[in-house]
Motif scaffolding. Sequence first.
Motif, PDB file in Angstrom:
ATOM      1  N   LEU A 136     -12.413 -10.640  -9.919  1.00  0.00           N
ATOM      2  CA  LEU A 136     -13.276  -9.510 -10.251  1.00  0.00           C
ATOM      3  C   LEU A 136     -13.553  -8.620  -9.047  1.00  0.00           C
ATOM      4  N   SER A 137     -13.841  -9.247  -7.916  1.00  0.00           N
ATOM      5  CA  SER A 137     -14.134  -8.444  -6.727  1.00  0.00           C
ATOM      6  C   SER A 137     -12.898  -7.681  -6.262  1.00  0.00           C
ATOM      7  N   ARG A 138     -11.711  -8.279  -6.396  1.00  0.00           N
ATOM      8  CA  ARG A 138     -10.482  -7.573  -6.016  1.00  0.00           C
ATOM      9  C   ARG A 138     -10.240  -6.386  -6.940  1.00  0.00           C
ATOM     10  N   THR A 194      -6.315 -14.785  -3.774  1.00  0.00           N
ATOM     11  CA  THR A 194      -6.418 -15.760  -4.863  1.00  0.00           C
ATOM     12  C   THR A 194      -5.835 -17.104  -4.448  1.00  0.00           C
ATOM     13  N   VAL A 195      -4.690 -17.077  -3.788  1.00  0.00           N
ATOM     14  CA  VAL A 195      -4.045 -18.324  -3.355  1.00  0.00           C
ATOM     15  C   VAL A 195      -4.918 -19.045  -2.330  1.00  0.00           C
ATOM     16  N   LEU A 219     -10.638   1.858  -4.226  1.00  0.00           N
ATOM     17  CA  LEU A 219      -9.734   2.424  -3.238  1.00  0.00           C
ATOM     18  C   LEU A 219      -8.679   3.328  -3.842  1.00  0.00           C
ATOM     19  N   ALA A 220      -8.401   3.149  -5.136  1.00  0.00           N
ATOM     20  CA  ALA A 220      -7.360   3.934  -5.793  1.00  0.00           C
ATOM     21  C   ALA A 220      -7.800   5.391  -5.882  1.00  0.00           C
ATOM     22  N   PRO A 221      -6.850   6.298  -5.616  1.00  0.00           N
ATOM     23  CA  PRO A 221      -7.214   7.718  -5.702  1.00  0.00           C
ATOM     24  C   PRO A 221      -7.451   8.103  -7.154  1.00  0.00           C
ATOM     25  N   ALA A 222      -8.406   8.992  -7.355  1.00  0.00           N
ATOM     26  CA  ALA A 222      -8.728   9.471  -8.705  1.00  0.00           C
ATOM     27  C   ALA A 222      -7.601  10.378  -9.174  1.00  0.00           C
TER      28      ALA A 222
END
Length: 168
Positions: free
Chosen positions: A155-157, A106-107, A164-167
């Motif tokens: 939004l894309s992040r 973002t920066v 990528l986060a585990p379910a």
Amino acid sequence: MGQFMSFMGKGGANPSAQMIGLVMGTLYQQFVEKDITNFEDFHIAVLDIFNTFNSALPGKHFDVPPRTQIEKCFHQWKEAKDEKKRKVFIKFMTNNMSLNKLDDYTVITGIVTPPAAMAIKKAGENVPQLKIIKAVPDVLFVPSATVLALISVKLSRRIFVKNLAPAS
């Protein structure tokens, strides 16, 4: 703003116990005024507190704790006796008030986009199909391009990090 951060124990010098008690007491009063009978009411009350902070304070914002932590606090709060409920709430709030941090993407996007937008606009003015771009003033084009770029990065992040986060 610095005083508020100090009140929450996140700033430089630690505030006195009286100041923390005052701020947390006010928060708890706002919290208790709501009719809380189930987890959804509890969750809405916590979200309302974070919304109040984030809308009242300019600049930095606080992240809302994950739903699992709020559920755990709700069960502790519900099982506690009336005199302990306040302590459970205050402990939850002091432990879970974390500042929202900008990521590097973002920066970098915020720094790189304005000069890139100017270069694109100047190059687009020479393309016959994009002659209309000359009619848009730089004062509108550059901030609009920057805001759109920042929104797309956010939004894309979120989409990328969510994938990528585990379910659980």
